[in-house]
Design an enzyme around this catalytic site. Structure first.
Site, mmCIF file in Angstrom:
data_model
loop_
_atom_site.group_PDB
_atom_site.id
_atom_site.type_symbol
_atom_site.label_atom_id
_atom_site.label_comp_id
_atom_site.label_asym_id
_atom_site.label_seq_id
_atom_site.Cartn_x
_atom_site.Cartn_y
_atom_site.Cartn_z
ATOM 1 N N LYS A 116 18.769 60.464 100.225
ATOM 2 C CA LYS A 116 19.222 60.062 101.958
ATOM 3 C C LYS A 116 19.236 58.772 102.489
ATOM 4 O O LYS A 116 18.510 57.770 101.851
ATOM 5 C CB LYS A 116 18.267 60.958 102.810
ATOM 6 C CG LYS A 116 19.249 61.112 104.074
ATOM 7 C CD LYS A 116 19.830 63.033 103.169
ATOM 8 C CE LYS A 116 21.012 63.227 104.856
ATOM 9 N NZ LYS A 116 20.918 64.144 104.454
HETATM 10 P P1 NAD Z 1 28.513 65.731 112.336
HETATM 11 O O1 NAD Z 1 28.984 63.859 112.507
HETATM 12 O O2 NAD Z 1 30.124 66.339 111.531
HETATM 13 O O3 NAD Z 1 28.864 66.440 113.680
HETATM 14 C C1 NAD Z 1 27.966 66.379 114.630
HETATM 15 C C2 NAD Z 1 27.620 67.623 115.661
HETATM 16 O O4 NAD Z 1 26.282 67.664 116.383
HETATM 17 C C3 NAD Z 1 29.190 66.805 116.589
HETATM 18 O O5 NAD Z 1 29.414 67.876 116.792
HETATM 19 C C4 NAD Z 1 27.986 66.073 117.417
HETATM 20 O O6 NAD Z 1 28.614 66.432 118.719
HETATM 21 C C5 NAD Z 1 27.098 67.358 117.666
HETATM 22 N N1 NAD Z 1 25.962 67.109 118.336
HETATM 23 C C6 NAD Z 1 25.538 65.389 117.935
HETATM 24 N N2 NAD Z 1 24.180 65.825 118.817
HETATM 25 C C7 NAD Z 1 23.856 66.533 119.940
HETATM 26 C C8 NAD Z 1 22.794 67.280 120.056
HETATM 27 N N3 NAD Z 1 22.594 66.433 120.990
HETATM 28 N N4 NAD Z 1 23.210 68.268 120.900
HETATM 29 C C9 NAD Z 1 24.000 69.109 120.544
HETATM 30 N N5 NAD Z 1 24.754 69.047 119.666
HETATM 31 C C10 NAD Z 1 25.196 67.631 119.171
HETATM 32 O O7 NAD Z 1 27.181 65.901 111.477
HETATM 33 P P2 NAD Z 1 27.387 67.156 110.284
HETATM 34 O O8 NAD Z 1 27.813 66.427 108.915
HETATM 35 O O9 NAD Z 1 27.934 68.230 110.577
HETATM 36 O O10 NAD Z 1 26.013 67.230 109.756
HETATM 37 C C11 NAD Z 1 25.092 68.347 110.828
HETATM 38 C C12 NAD Z 1 24.373 68.903 110.308
HETATM 39 O O11 NAD Z 1 24.303 69.542 108.700
HETATM 40 C C13 NAD Z 1 22.671 67.796 110.115
HETATM 41 O O12 NAD Z 1 21.468 68.397 110.536
HETATM 42 C C14 NAD Z 1 23.288 67.488 108.648
HETATM 43 O O13 NAD Z 1 22.550 66.681 108.354
HETATM 44 C C15 NAD Z 1 23.290 68.891 108.440
HETATM 45 N N6 NAD Z 1 23.943 69.045 106.544
HETATM 46 C C16 NAD Z 1 25.734 68.568 107.179
HETATM 47 C C17 NAD Z 1 26.049 68.456 105.582
HETATM 48 C C18 NAD Z 1 27.210 68.080 105.228
HETATM 49 O O14 NAD Z 1 28.348 67.869 104.256
HETATM 50 N N7 NAD Z 1 28.235 67.116 105.988
HETATM 51 C C19 NAD Z 1 25.908 69.405 104.023
HETATM 52 C C20 NAD Z 1 24.664 69.560 104.804
HETATM 53 C C21 NAD Z 1 23.880 69.876 106.282
#
Ligand code: NAD
Length: 431
Positions: A116
């Site tokens: 990461k």
């Molecule tokens: P992103 O940045 O695209 O979206 C994050 C979302 O969460 C946004 O809508 C943001 O406004 C919201 N957010 C941020 N802080 C917040 C809070 N305090 N309360 C409520 N909502 C809040 O990120 P993502 O890629 O969708 O990732 C989200 C989660 O999924 C993370 O934990 C990431 O590690 C995990 N993840 C992502 C992927 C991927 O392919 N993108 C894969 C596996 C896991």
């Protein structure tokens, strides 16, 4: 012969995300009859790099940023893991996320270790030009750790396909030829895979369907209510897929708060609204929905709760007030160990992150394979293979639950950690 003398712990950390990852690990390995030295070896990151680097801003000033890249385990293959841009990211959080990547890749049987990366920055405060400069400089700082056979970054919170394009270009410029397989989650026109953008959210819904089927929670999609925290890559794509399949997505939220409609939100309209809205936040949506806070959203009565925003959302404090019948973890680490214990007592199934959100890294693997072979698949093939891999992993976890009589998270971790352990023993310890 394995050395049974325990090495002193490399880290003592108060970071709740890292504490969560370490305590889940300690719990899972307690079921496995493994040598102490091997347990210690798999617990700590293999290598890590912290960098401080300058970026020239639009007003001509220079700002110094801090970034990290951590390789947790590389026994199964090159390491794989996202890069996070967030004002709150720290080295321990990156260590935790790298460790979860090791277990996630092992669980779905990909030939990858876990990694990461992160940069301490709020990307919404920077212009596109500043973000590009930051990304290029961070890439050059961690260049010695990445490469298509070494470590392959992908998007995570705060980064996206454009970020990956800049990383791919910076790496390619440095080595002198185009290397699409150095990152995944790229735009299609530079070697991205069809379906990668949607893969994590889609995989969350594949796991939700398996859980609903096995637990007989609800009979038809239109009678099944779904609540989703986070409306970014994972949350919005999960919402769209659930909506497409006829589920009633009654609430979604982002950092600006949540929206609720007991009859179901119009998800395609919400996504179009965000695409057209320069602030990209839900709070200015004026469609058919009531506003609510993120904590209210988590506590709504519903069939399925999908935390898809960030770590540490379900805690010892709010777990007893959660009224979902099923929790499917889109985010990494949204549930703290105290909350896990409460959900277990209350009989609420939690489909754990390393299974539920593994769709992203699975299609990243497809993208890497396609890039190395310069041979690209159609979307149907991507989704068909994705579903097959996730359902097989889901079944394996269910089997492990029965064998060890444990909850789903522990079963997923046991399955994954044991795979890394057995591969390590087969390879032996160098020299
Ligand atoms: P992103 O940045 O695209 O979206 C994050 C979302 O969460 C946004 O809508 C943001 O406004 C919201 N957010 C941020 N802080 C917040 C809070 N305090 N309360 C409520 N909502 C809040 O990120 P993502 O890629 O969708 O990732 C989200 C989660 O999924 C993370 O934990 C990431 O590690 C995990 N993840 C992502 C992927 C991927 O392919 N993108 C894969 C596996 C896991």
């Amino acid at each position: 012969m394995m050395d049974t003398q325990l090495a002193p712990p490399l880290h003592t950390s108060a970071d709740p995300t890292y504490q969560t990852a370490l305590s889940q690990y300690d719990h899972a390995v307690s079921y496995l009859n493994l040598p102490d030295g091997l347990i210690e070896f798999m617990k700590w990151p293999r290598r890590e790099l912290a960098v401080n680097f300058p970026v020239r801003m639009d007003d001509n000033s220079v700002r110094v940023f801090t970034g990290f890249r951590v390789h947790h385990n590389t026994v199964l293959g090159p390491s794989k893991g996202g890069i996070r841009y967030s004002a709150h990211v720290n080295q321990d959080e990156v260590r935790a996320l790298a460790m979860w990547m090791s277990w996630k890749c092992a669980l779905v049987n990909l030939p990858y270790g876990g990694a990461k990366g992160g940069v301490i920055v709020d990307p919404r405060q920077l212009s596109q030009g500043e973000l590009m400069a930051l990304t290029r400089r961070y890439t050059s700082e961690i260049l010695l750790l990445i490469g298509p056979q070494i470590d392959i970054p992908a998007p995570d919170m705060g980064t996206n396909a454009q970020t990956m394009a800049w990383i791919m270009d910076t790496y390619s410029m440095t080595v002198g030829y185009s290397v699409p397989a150095v990152v995944t989650g790229k735009p299609l026109n530079i070697g991205g895979s069809l379906g990668r953008e949607e893969a994590t959210g889609r995989g969350v819904i594949v796991c939700m369907l398996e859980a609903l089927r096995q637990q007989e929670i609800a009979h038809s999609p239109k009678d099944t209510s779904v609540v989703i925290q986070g409306f970014g890559n994972v949350g919005a794509n999960a919402a769209e897929r659930a909506h497409e399949l006829g589920f009633k997505v009654i609430a979604v939220s982002d950092v600006s708060g949540g929206l609720y409609n007991s009859k179901g939100l119009n998800i395609p309209e919400l996504r179009n609204f965000l695409r057209a809205n320069p602030r990209k936040l839900l709070d200015s949506y004026r469609g058919d929905a009531d506003r609510l806070s993120n904590s209210e959203l988590l506590e709504l009565p519903c069939d399925v709760l999908i935390p898809a925003a960030m770590e540490g959302q379900l805690t010892g404090e709010n777990a007893s007030r959660i009224r979902a019948k099923l929790i499917v973890e889109g985010a990494n680490g949204p549930t703290l160990p105290e909350a896990d214990a409460i959900f277990n007592d209350r009989g609420i199934t939690v489909v754990p992150d390393i299974l539920a959100n593994a769709g992203g890294v699975t299609v990243s693997y497809f993208e890497w394979v396609q890039g190395l072979q310069e041979f690209f698949w159609d979307e149907d093939e991507v989704y068909r293979r994705l579903e097959r891999i996730l359902v097989r992993a889901y079944d394996e976890v269910t089997h492990t639950m029965e064998v060890y009589n444990v909850d789903m998270r522990t079963a997923a971790q046991i399955t994954a950690i044991n795979r890394v352990a057995q591969t390590t023993l087969t390879r032996g310890f160098y020299p």
